[in-house]
Scaffold this motif. Sequence first.
Motif, short mmCIF file in Angstrom:
data_model
loop_
_atom_site.label_atom_id
_atom_site.label_comp_id
_atom_site.label_asym_id
_atom_site.label_seq_id
_atom_site.Cartn_x
_atom_site.Cartn_y
_atom_site.Cartn_z
N PHE A 1 5.90 19.68 -6.61
CA PHE A 1 6.99 18.70 -6.60
C PHE A 1 7.76 18.66 -5.28
O PHE A 1 8.13 17.59 -4.81
CB PHE A 1 7.94 18.92 -7.77
N LEU A 2 7.98 19.79 -4.67
CA LEU A 2 8.78 19.81 -3.44
C LEU A 2 8.03 19.13 -2.29
O LEU A 2 8.60 18.30 -1.56
CB LEU A 2 9.15 21.24 -3.05
N GLY A 3 6.76 19.42 -2.16
CA GLY A 3 5.95 18.77 -1.13
C GLY A 3 5.84 17.28 -1.36
O GLY A 3 5.92 16.48 -0.43
N ARG A 4 5.65 16.90 -2.62
CA ARG A 4 5.56 15.47 -2.94
C ARG A 4 6.89 14.76 -2.71
O ARG A 4 6.92 13.61 -2.26
CB ARG A 4 5.10 15.27 -4.39
N ALA A 5 7.98 15.42 -3.00
CA ALA A 5 9.29 14.81 -2.76
C ALA A 5 9.48 14.54 -1.27
O ALA A 5 9.99 13.49 -0.87
CB ALA A 5 10.40 15.71 -3.29
N GLN A 6 9.04 15.47 -0.43
CA GLN A 6 9.15 15.26 1.02
C GLN A 6 8.23 14.12 1.47
O GLN A 6 8.61 13.30 2.29
CB GLN A 6 8.80 16.54 1.79
N ASP A 7 7.01 14.07 0.91
CA ASP A 7 6.10 12.98 1.23
C ASP A 7 6.70 11.63 0.83
O ASP A 7 6.60 10.65 1.57
CB ASP A 7 4.75 13.16 0.51
N ILE A 8 7.33 11.59 -0.34
CA ILE A 8 7.96 10.35 -0.81
C ILE A 8 9.10 9.96 0.12
O ILE A 8 9.26 8.78 0.45
CB ILE A 8 8.43 10.50 -2.28
N MET B 1 0.83 -1.20 0.00
CA MET B 1 0.00 0.00 0.00
C MET B 1 0.87 1.26 0.00
O MET B 1 0.56 2.24 -0.69
CB MET B 1 -0.94 -0.02 1.21
N LEU B 2 1.96 1.24 0.76
CA LEU B 2 2.86 2.39 0.80
C LEU B 2 3.60 2.56 -0.52
O LEU B 2 3.83 3.69 -0.97
CB LEU B 2 3.85 2.26 1.96
N VAL B 3 3.98 1.46 -1.15
CA VAL B 3 4.62 1.53 -2.47
C VAL B 3 3.66 2.16 -3.47
O VAL B 3 4.03 3.04 -4.25
CB VAL B 3 5.10 0.14 -2.94
N ASP B 4 2.39 1.73 -3.43
CA ASP B 4 1.39 2.31 -4.32
C ASP B 4 1.22 3.80 -4.06
O ASP B 4 1.11 4.60 -4.99
CB ASP B 4 0.04 1.60 -4.16
N LYS B 5 1.21 4.19 -2.79
CA LYS B 5 1.08 5.60 -2.42
C LYS B 5 2.28 6.40 -2.93
O LYS B 5 2.14 7.50 -3.46
CB LYS B 5 0.95 5.73 -0.90
N ARG B 6 3.47 5.84 -2.80
CA ARG B 6 4.68 6.50 -3.28
C ARG B 6 4.60 6.73 -4.79
O ARG B 6 4.92 7.81 -5.29
CB ARG B 6 5.91 5.65 -2.94
N ARG B 7 4.14 5.73 -5.51
CA ARG B 7 3.99 5.86 -6.97
C ARG B 7 2.96 6.92 -7.32
O ARG B 7 3.15 7.69 -8.27
CB ARG B 7 3.59 4.51 -7.56
N TYR B 8 1.86 6.95 -6.58
CA TYR B 8 0.83 7.95 -6.82
C TYR B 8 1.38 9.36 -6.59
O TYR B 8 1.12 10.28 -7.38
CB TYR B 8 -0.37 7.70 -5.90
N LEU B 9 2.14 9.55 -5.53
CA LEU B 9 2.71 10.86 -5.23
C LEU B 9 3.69 11.30 -6.32
O LEU B 9 3.72 12.47 -6.69
CB LEU B 9 3.39 10.85 -3.86
N ALA B 10 4.49 10.36 -6.83
CA ALA B 10 5.43 10.70 -7.91
C ALA B 10 4.66 11.10 -9.17
O ALA B 10 5.01 12.08 -9.83
CB ALA B 10 6.35 9.51 -8.19
N GLN B 11 3.59 10.38 -9.48
CA GLN B 11 2.77 10.72 -10.63
C GLN B 11 2.12 12.08 -10.43
O GLN B 11 2.03 12.89 -11.36
CB GLN B 11 1.70 9.65 -10.88
N ASP B 12 1.66 12.35 -9.22
CA ASP B 12 1.04 13.63 -8.90
C ASP B 12 2.02 14.78 -9.14
O ASP B 12 1.66 15.83 -9.67
CB ASP B 12 0.56 13.62 -7.45
N ALA B 13 3.28 14.57 -8.77
CA ALA B 13 4.29 15.61 -8.97
C ALA B 13 4.55 15.85 -10.46
O ALA B 13 4.82 16.99 -10.86
CB ALA B 13 5.59 15.22 -8.27
N MET B 14 4.44 14.80 -11.26
CA MET B 14 4.64 14.97 -12.70
C MET B 14 3.44 15.67 -13.34
O MET B 14 3.58 16.47 -14.25
CB MET B 14 4.86 13.61 -13.39
N THR B 15 2.25 15.37 -12.83
CA THR B 15 1.03 15.97 -13.36
C THR B 15 0.90 17.42 -12.94
O THR B 15 0.47 18.28 -13.72
CB THR B 15 -0.20 15.17 -12.88
N TYR B 16 1.25 17.71 -11.69
CA TYR B 16 1.15 19.06 -11.13
C TYR B 16 2.52 19.49 -10.61
O TYR B 16 2.79 19.40 -9.41
CB TYR B 16 0.12 19.10 -10.00
N PRO B 17 3.40 19.96 -11.49
CA PRO B 17 4.78 20.27 -11.08
C PRO B 17 4.90 21.28 -9.95
O PRO B 17 5.90 21.28 -9.24
CB PRO B 17 5.42 20.82 -12.36
#
Length: 92
Positions: free
Chosen positions: A64-71, A45-61
């Motif tokens: 990116f900084l907040g998503r990188a910290q979340d990852i 579940m955490l791996v899936d969440k990490r992938r979702y956050l990375a995709q979110d950063a690509m979709t909404y640049p």
Amino acid sequence: MFQKPPAPEQYDTLADTSGYARPTDDFGEAVAGDPLENLQKLRQMLVDKRRYLAQDAMTYPVVFLGRAQDIADIQNLLNSLDQAIAQEQASR
């Protein structure tokens, strides 16, 4: 009165517990399962969440900084889960 939501880069995904199951929620029969299987499922579940956050950063640049910290936070959790999984496997 409604409050303005935080800026995307300030939103702490991991701290938002509004979607977590509560003990009072009615899910019917309780599912305990095997402790090792539970840890492995949680890890996935955490791996899936990490992938979702990375995709979110690509979709909404802009986020990116907040998503990188979340990852990074999720990666720390994954490292701890890997240790817990190894301990469960060793205890068998």
